[in-house]
Design a protein around this motif. Structure first.
Motif, PDB file in Angstrom:
ATOM      1  N   GLN A  12       0.818  -1.206   0.000  1.00  0.00           N
ATOM      2  CA  GLN A  12       0.000   0.000   0.000  1.00  0.00           C
ATOM      3  C   GLN A  12       0.855   1.261   0.000  1.00  0.00           C
ATOM      4  N   VAL A  13       0.184   2.373  -0.317  1.00  0.00           N
ATOM      5  CA  VAL A  13       0.827   3.685  -0.231  1.00  0.00           C
ATOM      6  C   VAL A  13      -0.042   4.586   0.626  1.00  0.00           C
ATOM      7  N   LEU A  14       0.573   5.563   1.266  1.00  0.00           N
ATOM      8  CA  LEU A  14      -0.147   6.572   2.035  1.00  0.00           C
ATOM      9  C   LEU A  14      -0.120   7.857   1.235  1.00  0.00           C
ATOM     10  N   ILE A  15      -1.312   8.373   0.930  1.00  0.00           N
ATOM     11  CA  ILE A  15      -1.453   9.571   0.103  1.00  0.00           C
ATOM     12  C   ILE A  15      -1.939  10.724   0.959  1.00  0.00           C
ATOM     13  N   ARG A  16      -1.248  11.852   0.863  1.00  0.00           N
ATOM     14  CA  ARG A  16      -1.754  13.080   1.478  1.00  0.00           C
ATOM     15  C   ARG A  16      -2.712  13.720   0.483  1.00  0.00           C
ATOM     16  N   THR A  17      -3.961  13.810   0.864  1.00  0.00           N
ATOM     17  CA  THR A  17      -5.015  14.236  -0.054  1.00  0.00           C
ATOM     18  C   THR A  17      -4.886  15.715  -0.427  1.00  0.00           C
ATOM     19  N   LYS A  18      -4.962  15.962  -1.744  1.00  0.00           N
ATOM     20  CA  LYS A  18      -4.988  17.335  -2.246  1.00  0.00           C
ATOM     21  C   LYS A  18      -6.347  17.678  -2.848  1.00  0.00           C
ATOM     22  N   ALA A  19      -7.041  16.686  -3.407  1.00  0.00           N
ATOM     23  CA  ALA A  19      -8.371  16.918  -3.992  1.00  0.00           C
ATOM     24  C   ALA A  19      -9.103  15.587  -4.081  1.00  0.00           C
ATOM     25  N   ILE A  20     -10.420  15.660  -4.071  1.00  0.00           N
ATOM     26  CA  ILE A  20     -11.253  14.458  -4.211  1.00  0.00           C
ATOM     27  C   ILE A  20     -12.346  14.711  -5.240  1.00  0.00           C
ATOM     28  N   GLY A  21     -12.954  13.633  -5.705  1.00  0.00           N
ATOM     29  CA  GLY A  21     -14.142  13.727  -6.541  1.00  0.00           C
ATOM     30  C   GLY A  21     -15.350  13.271  -5.756  1.00  0.00           C
ATOM     31  N   ILE A  22     -16.472  13.941  -5.955  1.00  0.00           N
ATOM     32  CA  ILE A  22     -17.734  13.538  -5.326  1.00  0.00           C
ATOM     33  C   ILE A  22     -18.711  13.171  -6.427  1.00  0.00           C
ATOM     34  N   ASN A  23     -19.175  11.939  -6.405  1.00  0.00           N
ATOM     35  CA  ASN A  23     -20.038  11.391  -7.441  1.00  0.00           C
ATOM     36  C   ASN A  23     -21.421  11.060  -6.870  1.00  0.00           C
ATOM     37  N   PRO A  24     -22.390  10.767  -7.730  1.00  0.00           N
ATOM     38  CA  PRO A  24     -23.729  10.423  -7.222  1.00  0.00           C
ATOM     39  C   PRO A  24     -23.723   9.316  -6.182  1.00  0.00           C
ATOM     40  N   ILE A  25     -22.825   8.332  -6.332  1.00  0.00           N
ATOM     41  CA  ILE A  25     -22.806   7.229  -5.378  1.00  0.00           C
ATOM     42  C   ILE A  25     -22.449   7.725  -3.978  1.00  0.00           C
ATOM     43  N   ASP A  26     -21.628   8.785  -3.882  1.00  0.00           N
ATOM     44  CA  ASP A  26     -21.294   9.338  -2.565  1.00  0.00           C
ATOM     45  C   ASP A  26     -22.552   9.818  -1.850  1.00  0.00           C
ATOM     46  N   ILE A  27     -23.392  10.497  -2.594  1.00  0.00           N
ATOM     47  CA  ILE A  27     -24.628  11.037  -2.017  1.00  0.00           C
ATOM     48  C   ILE A  27     -25.572   9.912  -1.620  1.00  0.00           C
ATOM     49  N   GLN A  28     -25.674   8.897  -2.475  1.00  0.00           N
ATOM     50  CA  GLN A  28     -26.581   7.788  -2.198  1.00  0.00           C
ATOM     51  C   GLN A  28     -26.142   6.988  -0.979  1.00  0.00           C
ATOM     52  N   VAL A  29     -24.837   6.766  -0.846  1.00  0.00           N
ATOM     53  CA  VAL A  29     -24.339   6.033   0.320  1.00  0.00           C
ATOM     54  C   VAL A  29     -24.525   6.847   1.584  1.00  0.00           C
ATOM     55  N   ARG A  30     -24.326   8.160   1.481  1.00  0.00           N
ATOM     56  CA  ARG A  30     -24.492   9.028   2.649  1.00  0.00           C
ATOM     57  C   ARG A  30     -25.951   9.054   3.106  1.00  0.00           C
ATOM     58  N   ASP A  31     -26.864   8.940   2.169  1.00  0.00           N
ATOM     59  CA  ASP A  31     -28.287   9.066   2.489  1.00  0.00           C
ATOM     60  C   ASP A  31     -28.944   7.771   2.946  1.00  0.00           C
ATOM     61  N   ALA A  32     -28.317   6.633   2.689  1.00  0.00           N
ATOM     62  CA  ALA A  32     -28.997   5.365   2.969  1.00  0.00           C
ATOM     63  C   ALA A  32     -28.022   4.330   3.510  1.00  0.00           C
ATOM     64  N   LYS A  33     -28.294   3.847   4.720  1.00  0.00           N
ATOM     65  CA  LYS A  33     -27.413   2.857   5.337  1.00  0.00           C
ATOM     66  C   LYS A  33     -27.374   1.566   4.542  1.00  0.00           C
ATOM     67  N   ASN A  34     -28.506   1.212   3.925  1.00  0.00           N
ATOM     68  CA  ASN A  34     -28.512  -0.028   3.152  1.00  0.00           C
ATOM     69  C   ASN A  34     -27.586   0.068   1.940  1.00  0.00           C
ATOM     70  N   MET A  35     -27.390   1.291   1.414  1.00  0.00           N
ATOM     71  CA  MET A  35     -26.447   1.468   0.320  1.00  0.00           C
ATOM     72  C   MET A  35     -25.020   1.266   0.817  1.00  0.00           C
ATOM     73  N   LEU A  36     -24.733   1.776   2.008  1.00  0.00           N
ATOM     74  CA  LEU A  36     -23.414   1.573   2.607  1.00  0.00           C
ATOM     75  C   LEU A  36     -23.150   0.088   2.814  1.00  0.00           C
ATOM     76  N   GLU A  37     -24.138  -0.627   3.312  1.00  0.00           N
ATOM     77  CA  GLU A  37     -23.983  -2.059   3.535  1.00  0.00           C
ATOM     78  C   GLU A  37     -23.773  -2.805   2.223  1.00  0.00           C
ATOM     79  N   MET A  38     -24.460  -2.351   1.177  1.00  0.00           N
ATOM     80  CA  MET A  38     -24.336  -2.997  -0.125  1.00  0.00           C
ATOM     81  C   MET A  38     -22.944  -2.780  -0.714  1.00  0.00           C
ATOM     82  N   ILE A  39     -22.458  -1.546  -0.616  1.00  0.00           N
ATOM     83  CA  ILE A  39     -21.155  -1.208  -1.182  1.00  0.00           C
ATOM     84  C   ILE A  39     -20.022  -1.911  -0.445  1.00  0.00           C
TER      85      ILE A  39
END
Length: 240
Positions: A12-39
């Motif tokens: 593995q590598v350790l990355i110091r974050t400079k930027a991220i992408g936020i996609n529809p799946i991020d919102i769906q997982v944040r809004d629904a625990k069952n989505m988190l469990e599925m992922i």
């Protein structure tokens, strides 16, 4: 909330974050625990850090990692499906899931690239198997996945028709489409026919059915079944 800097494994590598992408799946997982469990397959800690797209600087490398070294600028889609935890200031990533960041990209542009670009690549190359000279219709050509799909399709020598609204016409044309269709002005199926591949980013069964009508007849039945399978999987994932 503050967490300790995570330890890395041998590959593995350790990355110091400079930027991220936020996609529809991020919102769906944040809004629904069952989505988190599925992922995650139900395997997640009590305190979850979301995020999968990341661009940043390598700070540490595991003992078996030979490709990267501290100071390298990298980006990638981390642990999807699973937990990428890229919203954190430091991200642990398998070395094989990151790549060197192109020199002509900013961290912000690189951070927004991996998930959308890989999705487009799967559509154009892995599933679509688009060949030189073939005709492809790309819906949502100005969108995150769509604008990458246009460029991949052109790079493979295809004739590309892209749909978008009129306000995005200049952007889509600059991507290199051979033909632009304003979907708000006229039904696309009245303007195009006999295409080899349709990449449909619009989440609608009706839209898929309309797209099937413009595919070459010899391929239509196979594509119809493939689309239904993919749409069922996506619908199940998004809980539509």
């Amino acid at each position: 909330m503050t967490f300790p800097t995570p330890a890395i494994g041998t590959n593995q590598v350790l990355i110091r974050t400079k930027a991220i992408g936020i996609n529809p799946i991020d919102i769906q997982v944040r809004d629904a625990k069952n989505m988190l469990e599925m992922i995650t397959g139900g395997n997640y800690p009590e305190k979850v850090i979301l995020g999968w797209d990341v661009a940043g600087i390598v700070e540490q490398v595991g003992g078996s990692v030979q490709t990267f070294q501290p100071g390298d600028e990298v980006y990638g889609l981390i642990n999807m499906p699973g937990l990428g935890s890229t919203y954190a200031t430091h991200v642990v990533a398998p070395a094989e899931q990151v790549s060197f960041m192109p020199r002509n990209l900013s961290f912000v542009a690189a951070g927004a690239t991996p998930m959308a670009a890989l999705t487009a690549w799967q559509a154009v190359v892995t599933l679509g198997q688009l060949q030189q000279g073939e005709k492809v219709l790309i819906h949502g050509a100005s969108g995150g996945v769509g604008h990458f799909a246009v460029q991949f399709a052109k790079a493979r020598g295809a004739y590309v028709t892209g749909t978008a609204s009129a306000k995005n016409e200049a952007f889509v044309r600059n991507l290199g489409v051979d033909e632009f269709l304003d979907y708000t002005a006229v039904p696309f199926e009245t303007k195009i026919s006999d295409v080899d591949v349709v990449i449909d980013t619009i989440h609608s069964v009706d839209h898929i059915a309309r797209s099937i009508t413009v595919i070459k007849k010899a391929a239509a039945w196979y594509i119809y079944n493939l689309i239904l399978q993919v749409h069922w999987k996506i619908s199940w994932l998004l809980q539509v």
